[in-house]
Scaffold this active site. Structure first.
Site, short mmCIF file in Angstrom:
data_model
loop_
_atom_site.label_atom_id
_atom_site.label_comp_id
_atom_site.label_asym_id
_atom_site.label_seq_id
_atom_site.Cartn_x
_atom_site.Cartn_y
_atom_site.Cartn_z
CG ASP A 1 -5.14 5.65 2.71
OD1 ASP A 1 -5.19 5.22 3.88
OD2 ASP A 1 -4.18 6.30 2.26
CB CYS B 1 -0.99 -0.02 1.17
SG CYS B 1 -0.23 0.03 2.81
CG ASN C 1 4.39 -1.72 5.13
OD1 ASN C 1 5.51 -2.02 5.56
ND2 ASN C 1 3.43 -2.61 5.07
CB CYS D 1 -3.60 1.78 7.14
SG CYS D 1 -3.30 3.26 8.12
NE ARG D 2 -4.53 1.50 1.87
CZ ARG D 2 -4.38 2.24 0.78
NH1 ARG D 2 -5.29 2.19 -0.16
NH2 ARG D 2 -3.32 3.02 0.64
CB SER D 3 0.21 -3.52 2.80
OG SER D 3 1.06 -2.58 3.39
P1 4NP Z 1 -1.77 2.86 4.11
O1 4NP Z 1 -2.35 4.23 4.69
O2 4NP Z 1 -1.24 3.18 2.72
O3 4NP Z 1 -2.94 1.95 4.08
O4 4NP Z 1 -0.68 2.41 5.06
C1 4NP Z 1 -1.59 5.40 4.82
C2 4NP Z 1 -0.76 5.54 5.89
C3 4NP Z 1 -0.03 6.73 6.05
C4 4NP Z 1 -0.15 7.72 5.10
C5 4NP Z 1 -0.97 7.56 4.02
C6 4NP Z 1 -1.69 6.38 3.87
N1 4NP Z 1 0.58 8.92 5.27
O5 4NP Z 1 0.40 9.85 4.46
O6 4NP Z 1 1.37 9.05 6.22
#
Ligand code: 4NP
Length: 156
Positions: A125, A11, A14, A16-18
């Site tokens: 997201d 994702c 790295n 939240c989702r992955s």
């Molecule tokens: P992820 O979510 O891609 O599912 O891990 C996010 C986590 C952090 C950020 C963006 C998306 N960020 O901008 O810090």
């Protein structure tokens, strides 16, 4: 002995989702035959634990993902992994931009194509939303990883 089949979940952050996708898929596959990992296309959170809301929703469903630490996707991952599943279309473009051959490009697919073939649906997201978003992401990933694990296990 034959080598393990390796799967990478990707994702943006790295956190939240992955990490959820990694934890869920691992729980459905036999570790003696499969290696599962995750990474982010961005490096904002390298070395961090998963987001506390991902840790919490995983815990609610009986999974502990606190062993995971954030890392950034690397072009070397194309060599290390048999399959690379991305969470959304933006991750797809970012990962494909690092591929150097058709063989590498062929390894990449959106995870929700496991349950909605060819539709290229995003896992949204949940980072900027509330806790409900994490439960909804968990449910989508659980369904997709269930379909994927069956397919991978049948291929052994
Ligand atoms: P992820 O979510 O891609 O599912 O891990 C996010 C986590 C952090 C950020 C963006 C998306 N960020 O901008 O810090």
């Amino acid at each position: 002995m034959s080598q393990k089949t390796s799967i990478l979940m990707v994702c943006l952050g790295n956190i939240c989702r992955s990490p959820l996708a990694e934890g869920i898929l691992k729980s459905k596959l036999d570790a003696s035959n499969f290696f599962v990992d995750s990474a982010g296309t961005a490096g904002y959170h390298v070395g961090d634990l998963p987001d506390r809301r991902s840790i919490q929703v995983a815990k609610t469903h009986g999974l502990d993902i606190t062993n995971q630490r954030c890392r950034k996707f690397s072009p070397n991952d194309f060599k290390m992994f048999d399959h690379i599943f991305v969470m959304d279309n933006s991750n797809y473009r970012d990962v494909l931009a690092e591929a150097n051959s058709e063989e590498e490009r062929q390894k990449v697919d959106l995870i929700l194509n496991q349950i909605f073939p060819g539709e290229n649906v995003d896992v949204p997201d949940p980072y900027y939303g509330g806790d409900h978003g994490f439960e909804s992401v968990y449910q989508m990933l659980d369904e997709a990883c269930e379909a994927l694990s069956k397919k991978l296990s049948e291929k052994l």
